[in-house]
Design a protein around this motif. Structure first.
Motif, PDB file in Angstrom:
ATOM      1  N   ARG A  19      84.466  45.972  75.385  1.00  0.00           N
ATOM      2  CA  ARG A  19      83.233  46.767  75.354  1.00  0.00           C
ATOM      3  C   ARG A  19      82.005  45.860  75.506  1.00  0.00           C
ATOM      4  NH1 ARG A  19      80.524  51.193  76.430  1.00  0.00           N
ATOM      5  NH2 ARG A  19      79.345  52.122  74.733  1.00  0.00           N
ATOM      6  N   ILE A  20      81.989  44.722  74.788  1.00  0.00           N
ATOM      7  CA  ILE A  20      80.889  43.764  74.921  1.00  0.00           C
ATOM      8  C   ILE A  20      80.805  43.279  76.363  1.00  0.00           C
ATOM      9  CG2 ILE A  20      80.093  41.445  74.283  1.00  0.00           C
ATOM     10  CD1 ILE A  20      81.358  41.924  71.522  1.00  0.00           C
ATOM     11  N   ASN A  21      81.952  43.006  76.961  1.00  0.00           N
ATOM     12  CA  ASN A  21      82.000  42.530  78.339  1.00  0.00           C
ATOM     13  C   ASN A  21      81.346  43.539  79.289  1.00  0.00           C
ATOM     14  OD1 ASN A  21      83.290  40.369  80.129  1.00  0.00           O
ATOM     15  ND2 ASN A  21      84.151  42.216  81.032  1.00  0.00           N
ATOM     16  N   GLU A  22      81.682  44.809  79.114  1.00  0.00           N
ATOM     17  CA  GLU A  22      81.128  45.859  79.984  1.00  0.00           C
ATOM     18  C   GLU A  22      79.627  46.002  79.801  1.00  0.00           C
ATOM     19  OE1 GLU A  22      83.322  49.230  78.724  1.00  0.00           O
ATOM     20  OE2 GLU A  22      85.158  48.706  79.824  1.00  0.00           O
ATOM     21  N   ILE A  23      79.195  46.120  78.543  1.00  0.00           N
ATOM     22  CA  ILE A  23      77.776  46.342  78.266  1.00  0.00           C
ATOM     23  C   ILE A  23      76.959  45.094  78.605  1.00  0.00           C
ATOM     24  CG2 ILE A  23      76.091  46.852  76.453  1.00  0.00           C
ATOM     25  CD1 ILE A  23      78.305  48.431  75.020  1.00  0.00           C
ATOM     26  N   GLY A  24      77.531  43.919  78.328  1.00  0.00           N
ATOM     27  CA  GLY A  24      76.828  42.679  78.625  1.00  0.00           C
ATOM     28  C   GLY A  24      76.572  42.501  80.107  1.00  0.00           C
ATOM     29  N   PHE A  25      77.561  42.793  80.935  1.00  0.00           N
ATOM     30  CA  PHE A  25      77.368  42.646  82.375  1.00  0.00           C
ATOM     31  C   PHE A  25      76.479  43.746  82.949  1.00  0.00           C
ATOM     32  CE2 PHE A  25      80.784  39.521  82.215  1.00  0.00           C
ATOM     33  CZ  PHE A  25      80.301  38.589  83.120  1.00  0.00           C
ATOM     34  N   ASP A  26      76.452  44.898  82.313  1.00  0.00           N
ATOM     35  CA  ASP A  26      75.473  45.923  82.711  1.00  0.00           C
ATOM     36  C   ASP A  26      74.054  45.413  82.487  1.00  0.00           C
ATOM     37  OD1 ASP A  26      77.295  47.796  83.569  1.00  0.00           O
ATOM     38  OD2 ASP A  26      77.367  48.881  81.664  1.00  0.00           O
ATOM     39  N   PHE A  27      73.812  44.785  81.335  1.00  0.00           N
ATOM     40  CA  PHE A  27      72.495  44.202  81.037  1.00  0.00           C
ATOM     41  C   PHE A  27      72.165  43.114  82.055  1.00  0.00           C
ATOM     42  CE2 PHE A  27      69.543  41.261  79.154  1.00  0.00           C
ATOM     43  CZ  PHE A  27      68.736  42.008  78.320  1.00  0.00           C
ATOM     44  N   PHE A  28      73.126  42.242  82.309  1.00  0.00           N
ATOM     45  CA  PHE A  28      72.933  41.135  83.245  1.00  0.00           C
ATOM     46  C   PHE A  28      72.607  41.655  84.633  1.00  0.00           C
ATOM     47  CE2 PHE A  28      74.569  37.692  85.992  1.00  0.00           C
ATOM     48  CZ  PHE A  28      73.931  36.602  85.431  1.00  0.00           C
ATOM     49  N   ASP A  29      73.256  42.745  85.029  1.00  0.00           N
ATOM     50  CA  ASP A  29      73.061  43.310  86.366  1.00  0.00           C
ATOM     51  C   ASP A  29      71.652  43.875  86.546  1.00  0.00           C
ATOM     52  OD1 ASP A  29      74.395  43.780  88.883  1.00  0.00           O
ATOM     53  OD2 ASP A  29      74.346  45.921  88.419  1.00  0.00           O
ATOM     54  N   ARG A  30      70.999  44.223  85.439  1.00  0.00           N
ATOM     55  CA  ARG A  30      69.633  44.773  85.500  1.00  0.00           C
ATOM     56  C   ARG A  30      68.565  43.689  85.356  1.00  0.00           C
ATOM     57  NH1 ARG A  30      72.033  48.369  81.776  1.00  0.00           N
ATOM     58  NH2 ARG A  30      70.782  47.469  80.088  1.00  0.00           N
ATOM     59  N   THR A  31      69.002  42.451  85.158  1.00  0.00           N
ATOM     60  CA  THR A  31      68.072  41.341  84.931  1.00  0.00           C
ATOM     61  C   THR A  31      67.653  40.725  86.264  1.00  0.00           C
ATOM     62  OG1 THR A  31      69.152  40.858  82.820  1.00  0.00           O
ATOM     63  CG2 THR A  31      67.838  39.100  83.800  1.00  0.00           C
ATOM     64  N   PRO A  32      66.371  40.357  86.435  1.00  0.00           N
ATOM     65  CA  PRO A  32      65.945  39.694  87.674  1.00  0.00           C
ATOM     66  C   PRO A  32      66.816  38.478  87.966  1.00  0.00           C
ATOM     67  CG  PRO A  32      64.032  40.270  86.348  1.00  0.00           C
ATOM     68  CD  PRO A  32      65.237  40.565  85.511  1.00  0.00           C
ATOM     69  N   LEU A  33      67.200  38.326  89.213  1.00  0.00           N
ATOM     70  CA  LEU A  33      68.137  37.284  89.601  1.00  0.00           C
ATOM     71  C   LEU A  33      67.667  35.902  89.160  1.00  0.00           C
ATOM     72  CD1 LEU A  33      70.072  37.185  92.938  1.00  0.00           C
ATOM     73  CD2 LEU A  33      69.186  35.081  91.965  1.00  0.00           C
ATOM     74  N   GLU A  34      66.360  35.639  89.295  1.00  0.00           N
ATOM     75  CA  GLU A  34      65.842  34.301  88.983  1.00  0.00           C
ATOM     76  C   GLU A  34      65.909  33.974  87.493  1.00  0.00           C
ATOM     77  OE1 GLU A  34      62.262  37.124  89.199  1.00  0.00           O
ATOM     78  OE2 GLU A  34      64.127  36.774  90.305  1.00  0.00           O
ATOM     79  N   ASP A  35      66.104  34.992  86.639  1.00  0.00           N
ATOM     80  CA  ASP A  35      66.155  34.774  85.188  1.00  0.00           C
ATOM     81  C   ASP A  35      67.570  34.662  84.637  1.00  0.00           C
ATOM     82  OD1 ASP A  35      63.418  34.819  84.947  1.00  0.00           O
ATOM     83  OD2 ASP A  35      63.317  36.945  84.438  1.00  0.00           O
ATOM     84  N   ARG A  36      68.568  34.977  85.432  1.00  0.00           N
ATOM     85  CA  ARG A  36      69.905  35.194  84.886  1.00  0.00           C
ATOM     86  C   ARG A  36      70.534  33.965  84.242  1.00  0.00           C
ATOM     87  NH1 ARG A  36      72.575  39.672  89.096  1.00  0.00           N
ATOM     88  NH2 ARG A  36      70.832  41.148  88.863  1.00  0.00           N
ATOM     89  N   LYS A  37      70.226  32.775  84.777  1.00  0.00           N
ATOM     90  CA  LYS A  37      70.812  31.570  84.196  1.00  0.00           C
ATOM     91  C   LYS A  37      70.282  31.277  82.802  1.00  0.00           C
ATOM     92  CE  LYS A  37      72.634  28.283  87.512  1.00  0.00           C
ATOM     93  NZ  LYS A  37      72.483  26.940  88.101  1.00  0.00           N
ATOM     94  N   ASN A  38      69.176  31.899  82.429  1.00  0.00           N
ATOM     95  CA  ASN A  38      68.529  31.596  81.151  1.00  0.00           C
ATOM     96  C   ASN A  38      69.086  32.401  79.979  1.00  0.00           C
ATOM     97  OD1 ASN A  38      66.659  29.719  82.268  1.00  0.00           O
ATOM     98  ND2 ASN A  38      65.447  31.429  83.045  1.00  0.00           N
ATOM     99  N   TYR A  39      70.020  33.303  80.251  1.00  0.00           N
ATOM    100  CA  TYR A  39      70.528  34.171  79.195  1.00  0.00           C
ATOM    101  C   TYR A  39      71.827  33.650  78.599  1.00  0.00           C
ATOM    102  CZ  TYR A  39      67.118  37.836  80.104  1.00  0.00           C
ATOM    103  OH  TYR A  39      65.954  38.544  80.208  1.00  0.00           O
ATOM    104  N   SER A  40      72.022  33.947  77.328  1.00  0.00           N
ATOM    105  CA  SER A  40      73.293  33.663  76.656  1.00  0.00           C
ATOM    106  C   SER A  40      73.597  34.794  75.691  1.00  0.00           C
ATOM    107  CB  SER A  40      73.234  32.324  75.914  1.00  0.00           C
ATOM    108  OG  SER A  40      72.211  32.340  74.935  1.00  0.00           O
ATOM    109  N   ILE A  41      74.876  34.991  75.436  1.00  0.00           N
ATOM    110  CA  ILE A  41      75.301  36.051  74.514  1.00  0.00           C
ATOM    111  C   ILE A  41      76.178  35.431  73.437  1.00  0.00           C
ATOM    112  CG2 ILE A  41      77.350  36.676  75.885  1.00  0.00           C
ATOM    113  CD1 ILE A  41      76.791  39.619  75.069  1.00  0.00           C
ATOM    114  N   SER A  42      76.049  35.949  72.217  1.00  0.00           N
ATOM    115  CA  SER A  42      76.770  35.418  71.059  1.00  0.00           C
ATOM    116  C   SER A  42      77.389  36.577  70.289  1.00  0.00           C
ATOM    117  CB  SER A  42      75.795  34.632  70.167  1.00  0.00           C
ATOM    118  OG  SER A  42      76.384  34.313  68.920  1.00  0.00           O
TER     119      SER A  42
END
Length: 251
Positions: free
Chosen positions: A93-116
């Motif tokens: 479930r975390i995997n699904e929701i996390g990648f949904d969030f990532f998919d909505r994030t501006p491409l140039e910002d994506r490397k700056n995110y982490s999940i715990s």
């Protein structure tokens, strides 16, 4: 293992890599191996093109009595073997929701995110609550994660979950309401210099009395500031407070 496909969708599956994208990885694993030699934490790398683990460190916490090579060979099957059914469903479930969030994030910002998040590894009768962090290493031109670094340490919490997503350099983070599938944005707590000093000394293993002596203040004053710190961070004890400040880079 057919169940492994549950961790993958079009949002996190890399089907094609250009020559330039392939070239960006270089010899990064040598750098990672050096980092692992200096850290007590377990680390491993997920390759989302091959849908497998590319690297697993020899730190024992994550291995469940296997060698790194054996865990690499298992890949995602490792989760199905050593994570309870309840926590496994949470991870999917975390995997699904996390990648949904990532998919909505501006491409140039994506490397700056982490999940715990926290989950239990179970080997026989032994259960260990671990904290698991994931952040991108390489991202394709389409904006998909090609390789991700995962870092595993002992959790300071008492239950699984505690799902937090953060962006480097920001004073806020997102906490996941797993039931509703909603990310709630929250501001990081700002600590006073005295609160930071107290928690640093706790991190060094000092008792309340020793902290009072080091800071030249009364024991009751240390207890007063600890109580304020716990209330500010919404935690119950010093272990949870230390986990919060480490996860949010407040130290």
């Amino acid at each position: 293992m057919d169940e492994i496909h549950r961790f993958f969708s079009r949002k996190n599956t890399v089907n094609y890599l250009s020559e330039a994208e392939n070239a960006q990885s270089g010899n990064y694993l040598e750098i990672l191996r050096a980092v692992c030699r200096l850290s007590y934490m377990s680390m491993y790398v997920i390759d989302y093109q091959r849908k497998e683990f590319e690297y697993v460190s020899d730190n024992q916490l994550f291995l469940c009595n296997h060698t790194p090579a054996e865990v690499m060979a298992m890949g995602y099957a490792f989760y199905f073997k050593y994570v309870s059914e309840e926590d496994l469903e949470m991870l999917i479930r975390i995997n699904e929701i996390g990648f949904d969030f990532f998919d909505r994030t501006p491409l140039e910002d994506r490397k700056n995110y982490s999940i715990s998040y926290d989950f239990i590894l179970q080997t026989g009768k032994e259960k260990i609550l671990i904290n698991h962090k994931l952040t991108p290493i390489f991202i394709t031109s389409e904006g998909k994660i090609w390789k991700a670094l995962c870092v595993v340490s002992l959790s300071s919490n008492v239950t699984s979950g505690n799902i937090l997503l953060s962006k480097a350099g920001e004073d806020s983070f997102w906490e996941l309401d797993l039931i509703g599938g909603v990310w709630n944005k929250m501001d990081k707590s700002r600590l006073t210099e005295r609160e930071l000093q107290i928690i640093r000394l706790h991190a060094q293993g000092l008792t309340i009395s020793q902290i009072a002596d080091r800071m030249c203040i009364a024991v009751d004053t240390v207890k007063f500031h600890r109580k304020k710190l716990f209330d500010k961070l919404n935690v119950k004890n010093i272990g949870e407070a230390l986990a919060y400040v480490k996860n949010n880079k407040l130290l």
